[in-house]
Write an enzyme that holds these catalytic residues in place. Sequence first.
Site, mmCIF file in Angstrom:
data_model
loop_
_atom_site.group_PDB
_atom_site.id
_atom_site.type_symbol
_atom_site.label_atom_id
_atom_site.label_comp_id
_atom_site.label_asym_id
_atom_site.label_seq_id
_atom_site.Cartn_x
_atom_site.Cartn_y
_atom_site.Cartn_z
ATOM 1 C CG ASP A 37 -38.965 104.667 74.390
ATOM 2 O OD1 ASP A 37 -38.669 104.626 75.584
ATOM 3 O OD2 ASP A 37 -39.635 105.575 73.881
ATOM 4 C CG LEU A 38 -41.466 100.245 77.560
ATOM 5 C CD1 LEU A 38 -41.507 99.894 79.038
ATOM 6 C CD2 LEU A 38 -42.089 99.133 76.729
ATOM 7 C CG ASP A 39 -43.340 106.021 78.888
ATOM 8 O OD1 ASP A 39 -44.052 105.022 79.077
ATOM 9 O OD2 ASP A 39 -42.736 106.615 79.812
ATOM 10 C CG ASP A 91 -40.953 108.370 71.254
ATOM 11 O OD1 ASP A 91 -41.147 109.553 71.570
ATOM 12 O OD2 ASP A 91 -40.674 107.500 72.089
#
Length: 239
Positions: A16-18, A188
Amino acid sequence: MIISIRPQAFSVISFDLDDCLYDNRPIIAQAEAAMQQFLLQHYPRSTQWQLSDWRQLKMSLLAEQPALKHDTSLARLILLQHGLIALGYSAEEAKKGAKAGLEHFRFYRSNFSVSKEVIVLLTLLKQHYRLIAISNGNVDYQRIGLGDIFEFALSPGNGLKQKPAKDMFVHAAQKLGTPLSSILHVGDSAKSDVDGARKAGCQAVWLNPGFGAKEYAKAHQQLAHITLSDIQLLKCLIN
């Protein structure tokens, strides 16, 4: 590090990025502020609306068109277009303004660089695993310094639903030519990342708390194979 389920062999790590590789909150706030400034400068009638008015319109649009939640860029484009029409601009003006406003937002949305520490970590992992990104957001991964790290990055839209739907995980496995079980997804969000990955047949690493956060979150439905409190602990995956 907490190991709840012993991971099986894997060859791919998806990220995941954000809020997983960087703190996304100040970035979104900056992009939102820049877009509002753009609207005030070029479409002065927007002074009639507060942020709450835009949020109310967004909720109405999502209720009317649920599919929009699976394409954040399209949703913002339609929000801006409907908002400008509601403020008294013509359909042609609203269409032009919505496109320009979205481009303005997207520029500031990706106007940062991932930290050197995270780049070093990912570069190290890339020596051992294939790396990809699966994100619900619309950040430009190449602009933020990840273009040489990931083979590709997937985001919702064009028929792909956002996590926790399995669409992007399945599509990633097809692009990679590898079984879903050989993908270890790191994120997250207990719901989007852990539930999404597990339900799709992937393995899951839960970063809890997320990047920049201090409070620990509660699990949703599925149990993560591994739970980490610091992204740097991924170094332990290297044999």
